[in-house]
Write a protein that holds these residues in place. Sequence first.
Motif, PDB file in Angstrom:
ATOM      1  N   LEU A 432       0.837  -1.203   0.000  1.00 30.99           N
ATOM      2  CA  LEU A 432       0.000   0.000   0.000  1.00 30.99           C
ATOM      3  C   LEU A 432       0.872   1.255   0.000  1.00 30.99           C
ATOM      4  O   LEU A 432       1.768   1.406   0.824  1.00 30.99           O
ATOM      5  CB  LEU A 432      -0.905  -0.004   1.233  1.00 30.99           C
ATOM      6  N   GLU A 433       0.601   2.155  -0.973  1.00 33.11           N
ATOM      7  CA  GLU A 433       1.404   3.371  -1.099  1.00 33.11           C
ATOM      8  C   GLU A 433       0.735   4.579  -0.455  1.00 33.11           C
ATOM      9  O   GLU A 433       1.405   5.412   0.163  1.00 33.11           O
ATOM     10  CB  GLU A 433       1.668   3.657  -2.581  1.00 33.11           C
ATOM     11  N   LYS A 434      -0.582   4.691  -0.585  1.00 37.28           N
ATOM     12  CA  LYS A 434      -1.251   5.837   0.035  1.00 37.28           C
ATOM     13  C   LYS A 434      -2.734   5.565   0.256  1.00 37.28           C
ATOM     14  O   LYS A 434      -3.377   4.837  -0.504  1.00 37.28           O
ATOM     15  CB  LYS A 434      -1.073   7.096  -0.804  1.00 37.28           C
ATOM     16  N   ILE A 435      -3.228   6.148   1.342  1.00 34.38           N
ATOM     17  CA  ILE A 435      -4.665   6.160   1.640  1.00 34.38           C
ATOM     18  C   ILE A 435      -5.103   7.615   1.656  1.00 34.38           C
ATOM     19  O   ILE A 435      -4.574   8.419   2.431  1.00 34.38           O
ATOM     20  CB  ILE A 435      -4.976   5.493   2.994  1.00 34.38           C
ATOM     21  N   ILE A 436      -6.051   7.947   0.792  1.00 34.02           N
ATOM     22  CA  ILE A 436      -6.534   9.323   0.684  1.00 34.02           C
ATOM     23  C   ILE A 436      -7.885   9.412   1.394  1.00 34.02           C
ATOM     24  O   ILE A 436      -8.826   8.684   1.050  1.00 34.02           O
ATOM     25  CB  ILE A 436      -6.682   9.742  -0.786  1.00 34.02           C
ATOM     26  N   ILE A 437      -7.982  10.299   2.378  1.00 34.51           N
ATOM     27  CA  ILE A 437      -9.206  10.455   3.173  1.00 34.51           C
ATOM     28  C   ILE A 437      -9.797  11.838   2.935  1.00 34.51           C
ATOM     29  O   ILE A 437      -9.133  12.855   3.158  1.00 34.51           O
ATOM     30  CB  ILE A 437      -8.912  10.249   4.673  1.00 34.51           C
ATOM     31  N   HIS A 438     -11.042  11.871   2.468  1.00 32.85           N
ATOM     32  CA  HIS A 438     -11.759  13.127   2.243  1.00 32.85           C
ATOM     33  C   HIS A 438     -12.749  13.344   3.384  1.00 32.85           C
ATOM     34  O   HIS A 438     -13.568  12.473   3.676  1.00 32.85           O
ATOM     35  CB  HIS A 438     -12.522  13.093   0.914  1.00 32.85           C
ATOM     36  N   SER A 439     -12.659  14.500   4.034  1.00 31.42           N
ATOM     37  CA  SER A 439     -13.560  14.801   5.144  1.00 31.42           C
ATOM     38  C   SER A 439     -13.803  16.303   5.224  1.00 31.42           C
ATOM     39  O   SER A 439     -12.897  17.105   4.961  1.00 31.42           O
ATOM     40  CB  SER A 439     -12.984  14.298   6.461  1.00 31.42           C
ATOM     41  N   GLU A 440     -15.020  16.684   5.583  1.00 30.73           N
ATOM     42  CA  GLU A 440     -15.338  18.101   5.759  1.00 30.73           C
ATOM     43  C   GLU A 440     -14.893  18.615   7.119  1.00 30.73           C
ATOM     44  O   GLU A 440     -14.862  19.826   7.350  1.00 30.73           O
ATOM     45  CB  GLU A 440     -16.843  18.316   5.595  1.00 30.73           C
ATOM     46  N   ASN A 441     -14.541  17.713   8.014  1.00 30.35           N
ATOM     47  CA  ASN A 441     -14.105  18.080   9.357  1.00 30.35           C
ATOM     48  C   ASN A 441     -12.614  18.438   9.344  1.00 30.35           C
ATOM     49  O   ASN A 441     -11.767  17.579   9.086  1.00 30.35           O
ATOM     50  CB  ASN A 441     -14.355  16.922  10.323  1.00 30.35           C
ATOM     51  N   PRO A 442     -12.258  19.688   9.612  1.00 27.09           N
ATOM     52  CA  PRO A 442     -10.839  20.093   9.580  1.00 27.09           C
ATOM     53  C   PRO A 442     -10.010  19.414  10.656  1.00 27.09           C
ATOM     54  O   PRO A 442      -8.773  19.401  10.569  1.00 27.09           O
ATOM     55  CB  PRO A 442     -10.900  21.615   9.792  1.00 27.09           C
ATOM     56  N   SER A 455       0.804   1.233  11.658  1.00 29.70           N
ATOM     57  CA  SER A 455       1.048   2.024  10.461  1.00 29.70           C
ATOM     58  C   SER A 455       1.996   1.302   9.527  1.00 29.70           C
ATOM     59  O   SER A 455       3.016   0.768   9.965  1.00 29.70           O
ATOM     60  CB  SER A 455       1.635   3.388  10.837  1.00 29.70           C
ATOM     61  N   CYS A 456       1.628   1.237   8.272  1.00 31.94           N
ATOM     62  CA  CYS A 456       2.501   0.659   7.252  1.00 31.94           C
ATOM     63  C   CYS A 456       3.599   1.671   6.938  1.00 31.94           C
ATOM     64  O   CYS A 456       3.314   2.818   6.603  1.00 31.94           O
ATOM     65  CB  CYS A 456       1.702   0.322   6.005  1.00 31.94           C
ATOM     66  N   SER A 457       4.841   1.235   7.033  1.00 37.95           N
ATOM     67  CA  SER A 457       5.962   2.170   6.892  1.00 37.95           C
ATOM     68  C   SER A 457       6.024   2.780   5.495  1.00 37.95           C
ATOM     69  O   SER A 457       6.567   3.868   5.312  1.00 37.95           O
ATOM     70  CB  SER A 457       7.285   1.451   7.202  1.00 37.95           C
ATOM     71  N   THR A 458       5.507   2.078   4.500  1.00 34.76           N
ATOM     72  CA  THR A 458       5.587   2.577   3.125  1.00 34.76           C
ATOM     73  C   THR A 458       4.332   3.321   2.691  1.00 34.76           C
ATOM     74  O   THR A 458       4.281   3.828   1.568  1.00 34.76           O
ATOM     75  CB  THR A 458       5.820   1.409   2.152  1.00 34.76           C
ATOM     76  N   CYS A 459       3.312   3.384   3.537  1.00 33.60           N
ATOM     77  CA  CYS A 459       2.025   3.985   3.164  1.00 33.60           C
ATOM     78  C   CYS A 459       1.900   5.402   3.719  1.00 33.60           C
ATOM     79  O   CYS A 459       2.193   5.665   4.882  1.00 33.60           O
ATOM     80  CB  CYS A 459       0.869   3.135   3.667  1.00 33.60           C
ATOM     81  N   GLN A 460       1.436   6.293   2.840  1.00 33.27           N
ATOM     82  CA  GLN A 460       1.209   7.675   3.229  1.00 33.27           C
ATOM     83  C   GLN A 460      -0.289   7.919   3.377  1.00 33.27           C
ATOM     84  O   GLN A 460      -1.075   7.634   2.473  1.00 33.27           O
ATOM     85  CB  GLN A 460       1.784   8.629   2.167  1.00 33.27           C
ATOM     86  N   VAL A 461      -0.704   8.430   4.543  1.00 32.03           N
ATOM     87  CA  VAL A 461      -2.112   8.754   4.781  1.00 32.03           C
ATOM     88  C   VAL A 461      -2.305  10.236   4.491  1.00 32.03           C
ATOM     89  O   VAL A 461      -1.703  11.101   5.149  1.00 32.03           O
ATOM     90  CB  VAL A 461      -2.549   8.431   6.208  1.00 32.03           C
ATOM     91  N   ILE A 462      -3.121  10.550   3.499  1.00 32.07           N
ATOM     92  CA  ILE A 462      -3.325  11.925   3.038  1.00 32.07           C
ATOM     93  C   ILE A 462      -4.723  12.385   3.364  1.00 32.07           C
ATOM     94  O   ILE A 462      -5.714  11.675   3.088  1.00 32.07           O
ATOM     95  CB  ILE A 462      -3.093  12.027   1.509  1.00 32.07           C
TER      96      ILE A 462
END
Length: 465
Positions: A432-442, A455-462
Amino acid sequence: MKEVCVTSSSSTEIMDMNMPVLKDEQCIECTCVDIIDRISKFPDEILGKILSYLPTKEAVATSVLSKRWEHLWTLTSDLDFSDNWLMQYKDENDRMIKMMSFLKYVDRVIFYHCGMDIRKCDMSFYSEYVASSVYNWIFAMITCNVQQLSLCCFEYKRGTYYQLPWMLFSSNTLVVLRISGTFVINLPTDVCLPCLKLLQIEYSDFVDDVSMERLFSSCPVLEELTIRGMKNGLKIMNISVPSLKRLTISVGLFTTVQTNINAPYLEYVEIHHGEENAPRRYSVNFTSSLIHAKLEGFDIYLLNAISQVECLTLTANDTSLEDIIHNSTLPIFKNLKTLKLLVGDGWPSPTNWRVLPNLLHSSPNLQVLIFPKGLVTHTLDQEDYNRFYWLHPEIVPECLSMNLKIIEIFEFVGLQDELQLLNYFLEFGRVLEKIIIHSENPMMEKKVEGGLRTSCSTCQVIFTN
């Protein structure tokens, strides 16, 4: 004081010094006349093309500019007629006056184009007063060798349908044909549309199954077909179009028992149906060419039919989910690279999320997983969210450990169930390279980071709004 120009109608008023300098109306009129004079020197062919970009009503209005422009609008190759503006009237007498004027206007435009080739014509009618003229108007457009024809007419009396000229189904020039509304499609014995590439039929009815089959088989170069909202049920829907590349089907209120599709070069298919009227038998020939499929409400027969797809979008209901959960012979989507799962009625219930591992296990080469409508839905009172109680599957799906690189989740609200699923992806997503999370909550980023156990060391959570 700085000198400024003022309009002729307000010469005694002094403008504010900070306002921009304006020319008087006479100067503006002179400029417009000069521009019109210059354009008027263009050849008729060019002016006709220019006017074709305008709505027909505005093109006709240019006839008052000068003698030069009086008949230029008749050179337009694109026409559009709509009686929508007639919905606004003072009283019934005003309505009748406007309607009679509209009928004469359409007749006049068509009369002046008689004998000319029309590239495109859009007709959209909703008033009962045009019913007696629609047939003749369509017939006139066919005689003008129209290439793109869009017809939209809805019933003015309950149970009343518009008839289509038989000549429409033997046009040698039609490339695009859109039929929408209460038309009845009753075909002549001889049907031939040799140039038709796009056919769209919405909320209209075929007389019988044979009429539908005859129409489709008479379009040798058809590439895009849409069938939507038929009111009468067809026992058998036969679509045999070897040239077809895109197909959209949305069945009507009644059950279609059998759907046969012969389209060996089909690249895109979109099928919508509810759980009560879902077709249950499919016979298809397009498995080797299919790239993208979108299914709203589906069953195991349909999933088997599209098992060679590369990009799949699923919108589930209770029936389709139960079918997947309890079916042990789910097809293997060996070519599937992108999977989109949309939250539908019943999707986020406690049992229905068991479908996700099933789909992941059946998609060994999946690279992208997207939840376009999020992971949860509101409860009936809209005050809270339905929970789905995620449980880790006993065996990690092959795609998660070998191929899945991107996960994208929209409308993330930060429930514990969502965090559990997120932790699962991070723990077992080996590539897994990245997980993109869309949220209206800042504040969602801090909330999610506080709920992550691993946490996966190679995965970026955006995180993005």
